[in-house]
Design a protein around this motif. Structure first.
Motif, PDB file in Angstrom:
ATOM      1  N   CYS A  56      36.306  -7.827 -20.027  1.00 48.13           N
ATOM      2  CA  CYS A  56      37.714  -8.237 -20.153  1.00 48.13           C
ATOM      3  C   CYS A  56      37.954  -8.901 -21.505  1.00 48.13           C
ATOM      4  CB  CYS A  56      38.102  -9.186 -19.018  1.00 48.13           C
ATOM      5  SG  CYS A  56      38.318  -8.358 -17.433  1.00 48.13           S
ATOM      6  N   ASN A  57      37.029  -9.753 -21.906  1.00 48.12           N
ATOM      7  CA  ASN A  57      37.167 -10.414 -23.204  1.00 48.12           C
ATOM      8  C   ASN A  57      37.159  -9.407 -24.352  1.00 48.12           C
ATOM      9  OD1 ASN A  57      37.410 -13.006 -22.152  1.00 48.12           O
ATOM     10  ND2 ASN A  57      35.204 -13.386 -22.234  1.00 48.12           N
ATOM     11  N   ASP A  77      32.831 -10.421 -19.645  1.00 49.85           N
ATOM     12  CA  ASP A  77      32.536  -9.964 -21.009  1.00 49.85           C
ATOM     13  C   ASP A  77      33.397  -8.755 -21.392  1.00 49.85           C
ATOM     14  OD1 ASP A  77      30.615 -11.956 -21.268  1.00 49.85           O
ATOM     15  OD2 ASP A  77      28.919 -10.604 -20.876  1.00 49.85           O
ATOM     16  N   ARG A  90      40.093 -10.803 -15.583  1.00 48.28           N
ATOM     17  CA  ARG A  90      39.354 -11.934 -16.159  1.00 48.28           C
ATOM     18  C   ARG A  90      39.537 -13.169 -15.301  1.00 48.28           C
ATOM     19  NH1 ARG A  90      40.097 -13.879 -22.367  1.00 48.28           N
ATOM     20  NH2 ARG A  90      42.059 -14.698 -21.580  1.00 48.28           N
ATOM     21  N   TYR A 108      43.788  -9.493 -18.102  1.00 45.15           N
ATOM     22  CA  TYR A 108      43.934 -10.917 -17.797  1.00 45.15           C
ATOM     23  C   TYR A 108      43.741 -11.170 -16.306  1.00 45.15           C
ATOM     24  CZ  TYR A 108      45.784 -11.849 -22.481  1.00 45.15           C
ATOM     25  OH  TYR A 108      45.933 -11.978 -23.833  1.00 45.15           O
TER      26      TYR A 108
END
Length: 169
Positions: free
Chosen positions: A141-142, A139, A158, A155
């Motif tokens: 990372c997004n 969450d 993630r 990235y």
């Protein structure tokens, strides 16, 4: 930037800010030992200059002196607790020392101050990953990538979170 800072220092070496800016420029170029000297000089001139403590914190992290970084970040926070950057850097230093719970607290504070601070989400993503909270890491990372899609480590983190959640595609 370095040329201009040096010119300002040549004209008036009693002003701390050119040394602080020189520290930041050298740090950005990976010249951390020179950056540390410049931050130290700035703090000799003005021991309460927020940016000098915040910059020196980053330089010390880069040099592997995380305990020293914690002292500088804490001093920056004492000077101005309303800025997110030193909390996020404190998060990194504590994480590097294995204090993930303390690091998480500092990342949370950075994001409380500035909920658009992508680096703080990236740092918190790493902390949550290290604590085994892969969903929370994903969450964060997004969120970081939603703010700034150019953060490579977000990235990477993630990817690791997705792998640990069984999402191999």
């Amino acid at each position: 930037a370095i040329k201009d800072c040096n010119k300002a220092i040549d004209i008036d070496p009693s002003i701390a800010i050119p040394y602080t800016n020189l520290c930041g420029a050298k740090s950005n170029l990976g010249e951390n030992k020179g950056a540390l000297n410049d931050c130290n000089k700035a703090l000799e001139i003005d021991p309460n200059l927020f940016t000098s403590h915040a910059n020196r914190c980053s330089v010390k992290i880069n040099l592997g002196n995380n305990k020293g970084a914690i002292k500088d970040c804490s001093k920056a926070i004492d000077i101005d607790p309303s800025i997110a950057i030193p909390y996020s850097r404190l998060c990194v230093a504590k994480s590097n020392l294995g204090d993930y719970k303390g690091a998480l607290k500092d990342c949370n504070k950075a994001l409380e101050i500035d909920p658009t601070y992508a680096i703080a989400y990236t740092n918190r993503c790493s902390i949550k990953f290290n604590l085994g909270d892969y969903k929370g890491a994903l969450d964060d990372c997004n969120k970081a990538l939603g703010i700034n899609p150019e953060i490579a480590i977000a990235y990477t983190n993630r990817c690791g979170a997705k792998l640990n959640l069984g999402n191999n595609k």
